[in-house]
Design a protein around this motif. Structure first.
Motif, PDB file in Angstrom:
ATOM      1  N   MET A 123       0.836  -1.195   0.000  1.00 58.22           N
ATOM      2  CA  MET A 123       0.000   0.000   0.000  1.00 58.22           C
ATOM      3  C   MET A 123       0.872   1.247   0.000  1.00 58.22           C
ATOM      4  N   MET A 161       1.197   5.511  10.347  1.00 54.79           N
ATOM      5  CA  MET A 161       0.769   4.535   9.338  1.00 54.79           C
ATOM      6  C   MET A 161       1.704   3.351   9.290  1.00 54.79           C
ATOM      7  N   ARG A 199       0.903   0.987  12.052  1.00 54.43           N
ATOM      8  CA  ARG A 199      -0.317   0.211  11.817  1.00 54.43           C
ATOM      9  C   ARG A 199      -0.142  -0.763  10.651  1.00 54.43           C
ATOM     10  N   TRP A 200       0.419  -0.282   9.548  1.00 57.93           N
ATOM     11  CA  TRP A 200       0.593  -1.124   8.346  1.00 57.93           C
ATOM     12  C   TRP A 200       2.083  -1.177   8.038  1.00 57.93           C
ATOM     13  N   ALA A 234       3.415  -0.397   4.624  1.00 57.65           N
ATOM     14  CA  ALA A 234       2.982   0.851   3.983  1.00 57.65           C
ATOM     15  C   ALA A 234       4.186   1.618   3.459  1.00 57.65           C
ATOM     16  N   LEU A 291      -6.380   7.084  10.545  1.00 54.11           N
ATOM     17  CA  LEU A 291      -6.031   5.759  10.036  1.00 54.11           C
ATOM     18  C   LEU A 291      -7.284   4.961   9.674  1.00 54.11           C
ATOM     19  N   SER A 292      -8.295   5.021  10.528  1.00 55.73           N
ATOM     20  CA  SER A 292      -9.470   4.205  10.209  1.00 55.73           C
ATOM     21  C   SER A 292     -10.211   4.781   9.003  1.00 55.73           C
ATOM     22  N   ARG A 293     -10.178   6.102   8.847  1.00 53.79           N
ATOM     23  CA  ARG A 293     -10.832   6.665   7.654  1.00 53.79           C
ATOM     24  C   ARG A 293     -10.088   6.304   6.380  1.00 53.79           C
ATOM     25  N   GLN A 319      -8.339   3.673   5.932  1.00 52.32           N
ATOM     26  CA  GLN A 319      -8.620   2.265   5.688  1.00 52.32           C
ATOM     27  C   GLN A 319      -9.995   2.097   5.022  1.00 52.32           C
ATOM     28  N   ALA A 320     -10.980   2.824   5.536  1.00 55.74           N
ATOM     29  CA  ALA A 320     -12.335   2.731   4.972  1.00 55.74           C
ATOM     30  C   ALA A 320     -12.341   3.196   3.515  1.00 55.74           C
ATOM     31  N   MET A 345      -9.892   3.107   1.354  1.00 61.01           N
ATOM     32  CA  MET A 345      -9.239   2.164   0.468  1.00 61.01           C
ATOM     33  C   MET A 345     -10.107   0.931   0.259  1.00 61.01           C
ATOM     34  N   ARG A 346     -10.825   0.534   1.306  1.00 59.03           N
ATOM     35  CA  ARG A 346     -11.704  -0.626   1.180  1.00 59.03           C
ATOM     36  C   ARG A 346     -12.819  -0.321   0.176  1.00 59.03           C
TER      37      ARG A 346
END
Ligand code: CA
Length: 228
Positions: A1, A20, A23-24, A27, A110-112, A114-115, A117-118
């Motif tokens: 990513m 980031m 978390r990833w 990345a 981070l959660s946004r 992720q959302a 990209m999903r």
């Protein structure tokens, strides 16, 4: 990513990059403090997501966004100190996918991301055209065809139409539409949707003041008329 951060405050871009990578772990973070360079990097580096500051030293974030949208549908999250509703609506109209106002919480960012990209990935997978009456939408290109007339939609318009078409003939609530477009927690969704639906009607309806395709169910939501 791969994440592109266009931000002129090095403390902020470093902080985002570090969180980031925690978390990833795989990345890849690329950054620039210049808007012009940011546009180039979208083209050459093909990031999976862009985090975009609005106040940049060369050109404004709006300008960056406009130029990116000429050739790319990459998800863009605006990060801004401006909290005025007009600025945010303007950003979303120019094709941003989400926004956050500074100061922000890193975990929420981070959660946004992720959302975003999903949602983007699920769009790219579902490349079957969706059909409702005379409307046919290619969810990847964003091209909408209405009885041989081709209409180009922006990212956000495409999500709205896609969600309405998947529920062809059934009412879609403001909340479910907002979730399909921006994720769950979009403030004041009904008013923002109103702006988009007005523009959409101007694009697709013969008489936007007297719509026959996108209909309003007052206080609840919208639906696409199932016409023949
Ligand atoms: Ca700035």
């Amino acid at each position: 990513m791969k994440v592109l951060i266009v931000e002129d405050n090095p403390e902020i871009s470093t902080a985002i990059g570090v969180s980031m990578q925690i978390r990833w772990q795989d990345a890849q973070i690329i950054t620039t403090h210049l808007g012009e360079r940011g546009v180039e990097m979208v083209e050459t580096e093909k990031p999976d997501v862009v985090i975009l500051d609005l106040g940049l030293p060369d050109i404004s974030g709006y300008e960056v966004l406009k130029r990116i949208r000429l050739f790319s549908l990459v998800p863009v999250l605006i990060l801004t100190v401006r909290s005025e509703e007009d600025d945010i609506v303007k950003g979303l109209e120019y094709g941003a996918d989400d926004y956050m106002v500074k100061p922000f919480r890193k975990l929420e960012l981070l959660s946004r991301v992720q959302a975003l990209m999903r949602r983007y990935a699920s769009f790219q997978e579902s490349d079957e055209p969706v059909v409702c009456g005379p409307l046919s939408l290619n969810p990847v290109s964003g091209q909408l065809v209405i009885s041989n007339r081709e209409i180009k939609l922006t990212n956000t318009e495409r999500r709205i139409v896609h969600h309405l078409m998947r529920n062809c003939g059934h009412v879609v609530t403001y909340a479910s539409l907002a979730e399909a477009v921006w994720g769950a927690d979009y403030p004041d969704a009904a008013n923002s949707l109103k702006v988009y639906v007005r523009r959409l009607r101007e694009k697709i309806e013969e008489d936007p003041g007297n719509p026959k395709m996108i209909l309003t169910t007052s206080g609840i939501g919208y639906y696409l008329a199932k016409q023949d």
